[in-house]
Design a protein around this motif. Structure first.
Motif, PDB file in Angstrom:
ATOM      1  N   LEU A 150       0.834  -1.204   0.000  1.00 26.99           N
ATOM      2  CA  LEU A 150       0.000   0.000   0.000  1.00 26.99           C
ATOM      3  C   LEU A 150       0.867   1.252   0.000  1.00 26.99           C
ATOM      4  O   LEU A 150       0.635   2.196  -0.766  1.00 26.99           O
ATOM      5  CB  LEU A 150      -0.922  -0.014   1.229  1.00 26.99           C
ATOM      6  CG  LEU A 150      -1.920   1.131   1.339  1.00 26.99           C
ATOM      7  CD1 LEU A 150      -2.948   1.066   0.215  1.00 26.99           C
ATOM      8  CD2 LEU A 150      -2.611   1.097   2.691  1.00 26.99           C
ATOM      9  N   ALA A 166       1.311   4.109  -2.909  1.00 24.31           N
ATOM     10  CA  ALA A 166       1.124   5.520  -2.593  1.00 24.31           C
ATOM     11  C   ALA A 166       2.356   6.324  -3.002  1.00 24.31           C
ATOM     12  O   ALA A 166       2.241   7.445  -3.525  1.00 24.31           O
ATOM     13  CB  ALA A 166       0.855   5.687  -1.099  1.00 24.31           C
ATOM     14  N   GLY A 173      -5.723  -2.214   4.862  1.00 22.75           N
ATOM     15  CA  GLY A 173      -5.155  -1.619   3.662  1.00 22.75           C
ATOM     16  C   GLY A 173      -5.567  -2.266   2.359  1.00 22.75           C
ATOM     17  O   GLY A 173      -5.047  -1.915   1.300  1.00 22.75           O
ATOM     18  N   ASP A 182      -8.541   1.609  -0.163  1.00 22.94           N
ATOM     19  CA  ASP A 182      -8.127   2.936   0.286  1.00 22.94           C
ATOM     20  C   ASP A 182      -9.186   3.557   1.195  1.00 22.94           C
ATOM     21  O   ASP A 182      -8.868   4.213   2.186  1.00 22.94           O
ATOM     22  CB  ASP A 182      -7.897   3.854  -0.923  1.00 22.94           C
ATOM     23  CG  ASP A 182      -6.872   3.288  -1.885  1.00 22.94           C
ATOM     24  OD1 ASP A 182      -5.930   2.633  -1.414  1.00 22.94           O
ATOM     25  OD2 ASP A 182      -7.018   3.492  -3.104  1.00 22.94           O
ATOM     26  N   TYR A 193     -11.963   5.927   6.148  1.00 24.22           N
ATOM     27  CA  TYR A 193     -10.570   5.652   5.792  1.00 24.22           C
ATOM     28  C   TYR A 193      -9.736   5.752   7.061  1.00 24.22           C
ATOM     29  O   TYR A 193     -10.184   6.301   8.083  1.00 24.22           O
ATOM     30  CB  TYR A 193     -10.047   6.623   4.731  1.00 24.22           C
ATOM     31  CG  TYR A 193     -10.515   8.054   4.902  1.00 24.22           C
ATOM     32  CD1 TYR A 193      -9.964   8.892   5.864  1.00 24.22           C
ATOM     33  CD2 TYR A 193     -11.551   8.559   4.101  1.00 24.22           C
ATOM     34  CE1 TYR A 193     -10.409  10.186   6.021  1.00 24.22           C
ATOM     35  CE2 TYR A 193     -12.012   9.853   4.254  1.00 24.22           C
ATOM     36  CZ  TYR A 193     -11.425  10.673   5.206  1.00 24.22           C
ATOM     37  OH  TYR A 193     -11.882  11.958   5.365  1.00 24.22           O
ATOM     38  N   LEU A 224      -3.775   8.758   2.280  1.00 21.06           N
ATOM     39  CA  LEU A 224      -4.451   8.151   1.141  1.00 21.06           C
ATOM     40  C   LEU A 224      -3.657   8.391  -0.146  1.00 21.06           C
ATOM     41  O   LEU A 224      -3.013   9.432  -0.298  1.00 21.06           O
ATOM     42  CB  LEU A 224      -5.844   8.743   0.969  1.00 21.06           C
ATOM     43  CG  LEU A 224      -6.943   8.286   1.924  1.00 21.06           C
ATOM     44  CD1 LEU A 224      -8.191   9.126   1.712  1.00 21.06           C
ATOM     45  CD2 LEU A 224      -7.257   6.812   1.735  1.00 21.06           C
ATOM     46  N   PRO A 225      -3.704   7.441  -1.110  1.00 19.08           N
ATOM     47  CA  PRO A 225      -3.117   7.705  -2.423  1.00 19.08           C
ATOM     48  C   PRO A 225      -3.751   8.948  -3.044  1.00 19.08           C
ATOM     49  O   PRO A 225      -4.916   9.269  -2.800  1.00 19.08           O
ATOM     50  CB  PRO A 225      -3.463   6.449  -3.221  1.00 19.08           C
ATOM     51  CG  PRO A 225      -3.661   5.389  -2.195  1.00 19.08           C
ATOM     52  CD  PRO A 225      -4.255   6.071  -1.005  1.00 19.08           C
ATOM     53  N   SER A 257      -7.122   8.598  -4.854  1.00 19.77           N
ATOM     54  CA  SER A 257      -8.266   8.405  -3.967  1.00 19.77           C
ATOM     55  C   SER A 257      -8.680   9.715  -3.299  1.00 19.77           C
ATOM     56  O   SER A 257      -9.874   9.990  -3.133  1.00 19.77           O
ATOM     57  CB  SER A 257      -7.937   7.350  -2.902  1.00 19.77           C
ATOM     58  OG  SER A 257      -7.820   6.078  -3.487  1.00 19.77           O
TER      59      SER A 257
END
Length: 289
Positions: free
Chosen positions: A71, A75, A137, A140, A264, A270-271, A274
């Protein structure tokens, strides 16, 4: 990182062969990558059998760290893409079926018109499974009821009504509203939503209990069963839109509503894709019916 991504795909698809096909490797290459990883770690990660693939006890202990590492790696890659001015990325979402069917398709279509290189991965589940996916994870963010979760951040989107659905020949089908206490004797078909259920909470607040005969994980299967006369149920109005089932839909007394929120772990982590999609969702939430 390729070896860890291969391991994750094998477990997701429960097959070396399917993982190899999806990732564009030969099955031999996939087996060699896992063998190399096991040699490096000095213990076996996977058991293979006729029924599929499963983690060893050592693998189970290590796998949460592998998921978090992947994850963070994704990211990092997306952050690098943003720095270079690229609009690529993968958005992983956990959603209940009504959101998957009614909200997400138009949102994703409009979003991909703006960002055509963005990919979506959808995991459909209930409040409990989505909560767990957020925490470990696997996704997201997810669509959940904030009352059903702990230990994560939530942001409310909107409230939605829930209604009783009955067969057309049910004795209460002519009523304009259905009292929850009057449903207590009817066979009840419960939507399995994990450890939290809005209808059960509503029955509890009225000091009564439904006569649960079936517990089903799929809204549309429940509508089919109600249509067949096997019982009554309470579902979100959102999922009752655009259906061809021969049912009667009535509001409850007292009314039952469902709060839908985004959940979340930490928005800051967060990416990028997202984060942008969540902002886009809230900019367009008035369009969500």
């Amino acid at each position: 990182m390729d070896r860890y991504a291969v391991l994750q795909k094998i477990l997701e698809l429960n097959s070396f062969t399917k993982a190899a096909a999806v990732l564009g490797y030969t099955q031999s290459a996939v087996s060699q990558m896992i063998a190399s990883l096991e040699d490096e770690l000095d213990f076996k990660l996977l058991y293979r059998s006729r029924t599929g693939v499963r983690l060893t006890e050592e693998g189970k202990s290590l796998y949460p760290f592998i998921e978090r590492m992947l994850l963070q790696y994704r990211a990092m890659k997306e952050r690098a893409n943003e720095i270079r001015g690229l609009d690529t990325g993968i958005i992983r979402i956990g959603a209940i079926s009504s959101i998957t069917v009614h909200w997400l398709p138009p949102l994703m279509k409009e979003f991909q018109d703006l960002y055509p290189n963005i990919q979506f991965v959808l995991h459909q589940g209930d409040y409990s499974s989505i909560h767990e996916w957020i925490k470990n994870g696997s996704v997201d963010f997810g669509f959940i009821n904030p009352e059903a979760v702990t230990g994560i951040e939530t942001r409310k989107i909107k409230e939605g009504a829930m209604s009783v659905i009955l067969p057309r020949d049910h004795p209460m089908a002519a009523n304009k509203r259905i009292k929850l206490a009057d449903l207590a004797d009817s066979p009840f078909i419960l939507l399995e939503e994990g450890h939290y259920s809005e209808p059960l909470e509503a029955f509890k607040s009225c000091n009564t209990r439904p006569n649960i005969k079936f517990t089903i994980h799929d809204d549309y299967a429940i509508m089919t069963m109600v249509e067949a006369g096997l019982g009554v149920s309470i579902l979100a109005d959102l999922v009752l839109q655009r259906t061809n089932y021969d049912l009667v839909m009535r509001p409850t007394d007292p009314p039952i509503s469902r709060t839908v929120a985004i959940g979340y772990k930490e928005k800051i982590n967060l990416p990028i894709a997202s984060k942008i999609f969540i902002d886009f969702l809230f900019e367009n939430k008035d369009k969500l019916d």
